[in-house]
Design a protein around this motif. Structure first.
Motif, PDB file in Angstrom:
ATOM      1  N   GLY A  74     -23.563 -13.127   5.272  1.00 40.48           N
ATOM      2  CA  GLY A  74     -22.877 -12.368   4.234  1.00 40.48           C
ATOM      3  C   GLY A  74     -22.636 -13.222   3.002  1.00 40.48           C
ATOM      4  O   GLY A  74     -22.861 -12.785   1.860  1.00 40.48           O
ATOM      5  N   ARG A  75     -22.215 -14.449   3.228  1.00 41.30           N
ATOM      6  CA  ARG A  75     -21.955 -15.357   2.109  1.00 41.30           C
ATOM      7  C   ARG A  75     -23.238 -15.681   1.350  1.00 41.30           C
ATOM      8  O   ARG A  75     -23.248 -15.685   0.120  1.00 41.30           O
ATOM      9  N   ALA A  76     -24.309 -15.933   2.086  1.00 42.64           N
ATOM     10  CA  ALA A  76     -25.586 -16.259   1.444  1.00 42.64           C
ATOM     11  C   ALA A  76     -26.062 -15.066   0.602  1.00 42.64           C
ATOM     12  O   ALA A  76     -26.559 -15.244  -0.521  1.00 42.64           O
ATOM     13  N   TRP A  77     -25.878 -13.866   1.134  1.00 44.37           N
ATOM     14  CA  TRP A  77     -26.303 -12.678   0.386  1.00 44.37           C
ATOM     15  C   TRP A  77     -25.494 -12.528  -0.900  1.00 44.37           C
ATOM     16  O   TRP A  77     -26.045 -12.251  -1.972  1.00 44.37           O
ATOM     17  N   LEU A  78     -24.174 -12.754  -0.788  1.00 45.10           N
ATOM     18  CA  LEU A  78     -23.317 -12.639  -1.972  1.00 45.10           C
ATOM     19  C   LEU A  78     -23.700 -13.659  -3.033  1.00 45.10           C
ATOM     20  O   LEU A  78     -23.770 -13.336  -4.227  1.00 45.10           O
ATOM     21  N   VAL A  79     -23.955 -14.892  -2.608  1.00 47.12           N
ATOM     22  CA  VAL A  79     -24.322 -15.938  -3.563  1.00 47.12           C
ATOM     23  C   VAL A  79     -25.628 -15.562  -4.270  1.00 47.12           C
ATOM     24  O   VAL A  79     -25.752 -15.685  -5.499  1.00 47.12           O
ATOM     25  N   GLU A  80     -26.577 -15.061  -3.504  1.00 46.01           N
ATOM     26  CA  GLU A  80     -27.858 -14.653  -4.097  1.00 46.01           C
ATOM     27  C   GLU A  80     -27.652 -13.553  -5.149  1.00 46.01           C
ATOM     28  O   GLU A  80     -28.202 -13.611  -6.250  1.00 46.01           O
ATOM     29  N   GLN A  81     -26.824 -12.573  -4.810  1.00 40.95           N
ATOM     30  CA  GLN A  81     -26.611 -11.465  -5.738  1.00 40.95           C
ATOM     31  C   GLN A  81     -25.957 -11.931  -7.035  1.00 40.95           C
ATOM     32  O   GLN A  81     -26.246 -11.425  -8.108  1.00 40.95           O
TER      33      GLN A  81
END
Lengths: 406, 406
Positions: free
Chosen positions: A77-84
């Protein structure tokens, strides 16, 4: 990491932080939000459109379903948020899901399952021992062998901003012949850190120190409101009860353990060495470099340092489960009052005023032994982030309302 | 009242009782059931067809939704059940929803919100004081002024029949230089009564003694498993923690306060008179005439009497909320160990064996100081019903499993 949002690189709510909370607006029901700068990302709405697996749980009105998914999902979830938030190509998709912070209402971020309050600060326990048991040893014989804790009332954990009604109850000074009843006259605060637990476990299966961090989702600031007069009369032999159970306040934003990576520090030192089930290497036994301010009616009355705490949060979790007690998603445990060796780092009025005998001076010219009706108490804190940045832990605040007469 | 079922008039699970539980079968998902004789009524299914309002909440997998409906709905639900089971004209509609008791699996009857354990038995508190604090007064100075209690772990409340894994933990005898770690060697029981709370209240609003019974839905038998060696080392100054939190067992059937109407008795007497907020007339302050048996491996080792308890359940509830603490549906509070003045009425091995120094003899020729692996402990109880009948409180049982080695 830099974001495409218009944010200074060292903003305390930049992409190195990304705390989770539960928010609502006029047209959005309560749901999980992620704070970035002075915006809240409607994470579930953005994730559903973005094909992210956690999208569904982020649309829930509490973090509990996300807590249930466990460490791997938290990392994803954190990796996805950072990417976005860092990939300019995602900007057009994400921007519509950002809500200005001043347009949201924040809710209790998770349903509290069991709440445990530890007593992990050596200086606090020593001060309390000196005040309440002046003729004995300041620390009880067990204190350096195990993280002492007790269960508190989950149902009265409230989110920052909730008014605190002065509790009524019994008290009796040693010199008085019988107890009396009335509004507490020694209403106090305790500046603490709360740890939010996920990745539920089965009954009978302890979590060791080395695995404990996998169950620590993140932290909140926590004010363990305490009625010292009620507590002093009731607490022998089974511990604090009504002196604590009227309210416990937490900050609305849960800062993840991942965001506190740069804030990990060694413990001050444990002597004697604890029993093997409480030992671990420096990766699994750690302190946190979190800087607090305790503010009453605008005056900063103390600056506690979390790095002064004696026990690691992983030791607290391992101890809590070593008897086979299971963990539920939404379990909350608090550190106990954060007090250091210097007077200005004490996290309670009990200690700051030495049980009311040395009143504090506030900037408005008044003094305080304990809290008065109308007082506004705020805890705020920050931790170091990567590369000299700061990770903000927001604040937890509450206003004292007069006791209700029945 | 006589039922159209083939039941003796004085059956302990006749129409005067009608306890609620949560059951499932091969083709019925977990849902609320009502026990009548040796059958379980699928109350939700019957009520939906019968146009009863509570039908929907009775189809839930816990009693919590029914608890939320409050006293008026509980009264209406009971009246509806009595009508269905006594009116011959209802027989054809109801009979298809009766499931033989030996075909059901029973579940934890409610989701436990907050769990509080009181210490309301004078003889128990006196015995414990004599054992653990032989040089001081047996009762602490606060004991007769307030019902002492503390919060326990809600997440480890389990239904009768759940195995109890022997907990591991720290212990240190006063004569030992340092604590050691291992399986508890003083594993004990506590025979208690659990009170199930409904009709949630708001934060800051105390429930007085006179209104308390409106929030008491019913009772379960409760075994507060206790590791005395762990408890003795950890409990100063913040109370019991790991010595209790590994498991608390409750009976599957919640017997309503309405069914215990004929079991109400005056308290043994309170001297000194408590503070005004704990006072009430004989309708609001009462004891309960419930007869217990404590059975270890088939031998009845004690016969505690609930009528010996010092504090009324309504006083416990009023005390619990007097500081403004809110109630949630599914809150559970327990009485504390039920012990009377006679040795055979003591509700714990700690007292029955005087801390292991006077072992008990079992019918199989063995003796017990504390519990051994494989021991089966059962509490069972009954109360007087109307006209000389008995109201059964079923039983709560558990088998001790060896400690798990990590």
């Amino acid at each position: 990491m830099t974001t495409w949002l218009d944010l200074p690189a060292d903003h305390p709510y930049g992409v190195d932080n990304l705390p989770y909370g539960v928010f609502s607006t006029a047209d959005r029901t309560p749901r999980v939000g992620v704070r970035i700068g002075d915006w809240v990302l409607d994470a579930g709405a953005a994730a559903e459109l973005g094909g992210m697996e956690s999208g569904e749980v982020w649309l829930q009105p509490s973090l509990n379903a996300f807590l249930a998914e466990g460490r791997d999902a938290w990392t994803a979830g954190r990796a996805w948020l950072v990417e976005q938030l860092t990939n300019e190509a995602r900007r057009d998709s994400i921007e519509p899901h950002l809500v200005p912070l001043d347009q949201v209402r924040m809710h209790l971020p998770f349903e509290v399952a069991d709440y445990v309050d530890f007593y992990a600060g050596e200086h606090h326990a020593t001060n309390v021992g000196k005040i309440f048991r002046p003729d004995g040893d300041a620390l009880t014989p067990n204190w350096k062998h195990l993280p002492i804790g007790y269960h508190g009332r989950s149902g009265t954990v409230v989110v920052s901003g909730t008014d605190i009604v002065r509790p009524q109850g019994q008290r009796k000074a040693p010199s008085e012949p019988a107890p009396t009843f009335g509004p507490s006259i020694r209403l106090d605060i305790e500046a603490e850190l709360g740890f939010v637990v996920g990745g539920a476990t089965a009954l009978g299966e302890p979590v060791g120190v080395a695995e404990a961090a996998d169950h620590l989702f993140g932290v909140t600031l926590l004010n363990d409101w305490s009625a010292r007069d009620i507590q002093a009369w009731e607490y022998v032999p089974l511990g604090p009860f009504l002196g604590k159970s009227f309210a416990t306040s937490v900050s609305p934003w849960v800062v993840t353990l991942d965001a506190l990576e740069a804030a990990r520090v060694p413990l001050p030192g444990q002597d004697p060495q604890p029993l093997p089930y409480l030992r671990g290497d420096e990766r699994s036994v750690f302190g946190l470099d979190i800087h607090y301010e305790v503010v009453i009616n605008g005056t900063v009355v103390a600056r506690p340092e979390y790095r002064d705490m004696y026990w690691s949060p992983t030791q607290m979790l391992a101890h809590l489960t070593v008897n086979g007690a299971s963990l539920r998603n939404g379990d909350l445990f608090a550190s106990g009052t954060i007090s250091g060796p210097q007077k200005e780092t004490r996290g309670s009025l009990l200690e700051l005023t030495w049980n009311g005998t040395e009143p504090l001076s506030l900037d408005d010219g008044t003094t305080r032994g304990f809290l008065e009706d109308g007082d506004v108490v705020t805890l705020r804190a920050w931790a170091p982030g990567p590369g000299g940045s700061r990770v903000g832990l927001d604040e937890v605040t509450g206003t004292i309302q007069p006791a209700r007469q029945r």
